[in-house]
Design a protein around this motif. Structure first.
Motif, PDB file in Angstrom:
ATOM      1  N   SER A 106      -0.218 -15.661   0.100  1.00 31.37           N
ATOM      2  CA  SER A 106      -0.001 -17.010   0.657  1.00 31.37           C
ATOM      3  C   SER A 106      -0.949 -17.267   1.822  1.00 31.37           C
ATOM      4  O   SER A 106      -1.522 -18.354   1.930  1.00 31.37           O
ATOM      5  CB  SER A 106       1.443 -17.166   1.135  1.00 31.37           C
ATOM      6  OG  SER A 106       2.326 -17.075   0.054  1.00 31.37           O
ATOM      7  N   ALA A 109      -4.410 -17.928   0.494  1.00 33.33           N
ATOM      8  CA  ALA A 109      -4.502 -19.246  -0.154  1.00 33.33           C
ATOM      9  C   ALA A 109      -4.584 -20.355   0.886  1.00 33.33           C
ATOM     10  O   ALA A 109      -5.406 -21.271   0.768  1.00 33.33           O
ATOM     11  CB  ALA A 109      -3.310 -19.464  -1.072  1.00 33.33           C
ATOM     12  N   VAL A 110      -3.752 -20.275   1.914  1.00 30.77           N
ATOM     13  CA  VAL A 110      -3.788 -21.296   2.973  1.00 30.77           C
ATOM     14  C   VAL A 110      -5.125 -21.244   3.693  1.00 30.77           C
ATOM     15  O   VAL A 110      -5.748 -22.278   3.966  1.00 30.77           O
ATOM     16  CB  VAL A 110      -2.619 -21.099   3.967  1.00 30.77           C
ATOM     17  CG1 VAL A 110      -2.804 -21.958   5.205  1.00 30.77           C
ATOM     18  CG2 VAL A 110      -1.302 -21.419   3.295  1.00 30.77           C
ATOM     19  N   SER A 112      -8.025 -20.276   2.555  1.00 25.55           N
ATOM     20  CA  SER A 112      -9.119 -20.814   1.747  1.00 25.55           C
ATOM     21  C   SER A 112      -9.055 -22.340   1.679  1.00 25.55           C
ATOM     22  O   SER A 112     -10.093 -23.004   1.668  1.00 25.55           O
ATOM     23  CB  SER A 112      -9.104 -20.218   0.337  1.00 25.55           C
ATOM     24  OG  SER A 112      -7.986 -20.663  -0.390  1.00 25.55           O
ATOM     25  N   ARG A 113      -7.855 -22.898   1.663  1.00 29.95           N
ATOM     26  CA  ARG A 113      -7.741 -24.369   1.664  1.00 29.95           C
ATOM     27  C   ARG A 113      -8.205 -24.942   2.999  1.00 29.95           C
ATOM     28  O   ARG A 113      -8.797 -26.013   3.043  1.00 29.95           O
ATOM     29  CB  ARG A 113      -6.309 -24.792   1.371  1.00 29.95           C
ATOM     30  CG  ARG A 113      -5.949 -24.669  -0.096  1.00 29.95           C
ATOM     31  CD  ARG A 113      -4.663 -25.403  -0.421  1.00 29.95           C
ATOM     32  NE  ARG A 113      -3.524 -24.943   0.356  1.00 29.95           N
ATOM     33  CZ  ARG A 113      -2.641 -24.041  -0.048  1.00 29.95           C
ATOM     34  NH1 ARG A 113      -2.768 -23.490  -1.244  1.00 29.95           N
ATOM     35  NH2 ARG A 113      -1.643 -23.681   0.703  1.00 29.95           N
ATOM     36  N   LEU A 114      -7.931 -24.241   4.074  1.00 29.73           N
ATOM     37  CA  LEU A 114      -8.347 -24.732   5.393  1.00 29.73           C
ATOM     38  C   LEU A 114      -9.856 -24.661   5.566  1.00 29.73           C
ATOM     39  O   LEU A 114     -10.435 -25.460   6.297  1.00 29.73           O
ATOM     40  CB  LEU A 114      -7.660 -23.931   6.505  1.00 29.73           C
ATOM     41  CG  LEU A 114      -6.165 -24.180   6.661  1.00 29.73           C
ATOM     42  CD1 LEU A 114      -5.579 -23.215   7.685  1.00 29.73           C
ATOM     43  CD2 LEU A 114      -5.888 -25.619   7.059  1.00 29.73           C
ATOM     44  N   ARG A 115     -10.487 -23.711   4.910  1.00 30.56           N
ATOM     45  CA  ARG A 115     -11.933 -23.547   5.041  1.00 30.56           C
ATOM     46  C   ARG A 115     -12.729 -24.442   4.099  1.00 30.56           C
ATOM     47  O   ARG A 115     -13.948 -24.454   4.141  1.00 30.56           O
ATOM     48  CB  ARG A 115     -12.308 -22.086   4.787  1.00 30.56           C
ATOM     49  CG  ARG A 115     -11.968 -21.176   5.953  1.00 30.56           C
ATOM     50  CD  ARG A 115     -12.558 -19.802   5.756  1.00 30.56           C
ATOM     51  NE  ARG A 115     -11.852 -19.042   4.738  1.00 30.56           N
ATOM     52  CZ  ARG A 115     -10.779 -18.293   4.970  1.00 30.56           C
ATOM     53  NH1 ARG A 115     -10.281 -18.217   6.162  1.00 30.56           N
ATOM     54  NH2 ARG A 115     -10.207 -17.618   3.994  1.00 30.56           N
ATOM     55  N   GLN A 116     -12.062 -25.194   3.238  1.00 30.14           N
ATOM     56  CA  GLN A 116     -12.781 -26.079   2.320  1.00 30.14           C
ATOM     57  C   GLN A 116     -13.525 -27.159   3.099  1.00 30.14           C
ATOM     58  O   GLN A 116     -13.087 -27.604   4.158  1.00 30.14           O
ATOM     59  CB  GLN A 116     -11.808 -26.739   1.342  1.00 30.14           C
ATOM     60  CG  GLN A 116     -11.251 -25.774   0.327  1.00 30.14           C
ATOM     61  CD  GLN A 116     -10.257 -26.449  -0.610  1.00 30.14           C
ATOM     62  OE1 GLN A 116      -9.895 -27.588  -0.425  1.00 30.14           O
ATOM     63  NE2 GLN A 116      -9.823 -25.702  -1.609  1.00 30.14           N
ATOM     64  N   SER A 118     -14.610 -30.629   4.126  1.00 33.31           N
ATOM     65  CA  SER A 118     -13.979 -31.943   4.146  1.00 33.31           C
ATOM     66  C   SER A 118     -15.004 -33.004   3.755  1.00 33.31           C
ATOM     67  O   SER A 118     -16.217 -32.849   4.013  1.00 33.31           O
ATOM     68  CB  SER A 118     -13.423 -32.217   5.539  1.00 33.31           C
ATOM     69  OG  SER A 118     -13.059 -33.570   5.670  1.00 33.31           O
TER      70      SER A 118
END
Length: 123
Positions: A106, A109-110, A112-116, A118
């Motif tokens: 978890s 996953a969080v 990697s989403r934060l590092r996407q 924008s």
């Protein structure tokens, strides 16, 4: 969930909560190495004594004693409760072992989403 305010902001849960991987492994090992075996031993402790009492009172059941049947039923209930407790201990041990994997997954996953990137980064 209660939140305690400490020197560095809110801290979840009660103090002394085992949440590090090492503490969870230690708790799982305690269940495996001590609690399960001692619980099983305590559960088995009554077997011989109860069987002897059931047999002793069984000789008198023909004379109107119902103690043997009641003891037998109580012992069956005891056995069911010990089995349920052993199953629960096993489930807790499994949960402690797998929680590190779940929580790490978890967190990754969080992260990697934060590092996407924008859409605003393109401007």
């Amino acid at each position: 969930m209660s939140w305690l305010v400490g020197d560095h902001g809110p801290e979840p849960g009660p103090k002394g909560l085992a949440s590090s991987p090492a503490e969870k492994r230690a708790a799982a090992h305690a269940i495996q190495d001590h609690i399960e075996s001692q619980t099983r031993k305590a559960g088995d402790w009554a077997d011989e004594e109860t069987a002897a009492a059931v047999k002793a009172f069984g000789a008198r059941d023909g004379d109107g004693w119902q103690t043997s049947a009641a003891l037998r039923k109580a012992h069956e209930t005891w056995g069911d409760q010990v089995k349920n407790l052993m199953d629960r201990l096993g489930a807790e041990q499994d949960s402690l072992g797998s929680s590190n994997t779940v929580l790490t997954g978890s967190d990754l996953a969080v992260g990697s989403r934060l590092r996407q990137v924008s859409a605003l980064d393109r401007y």
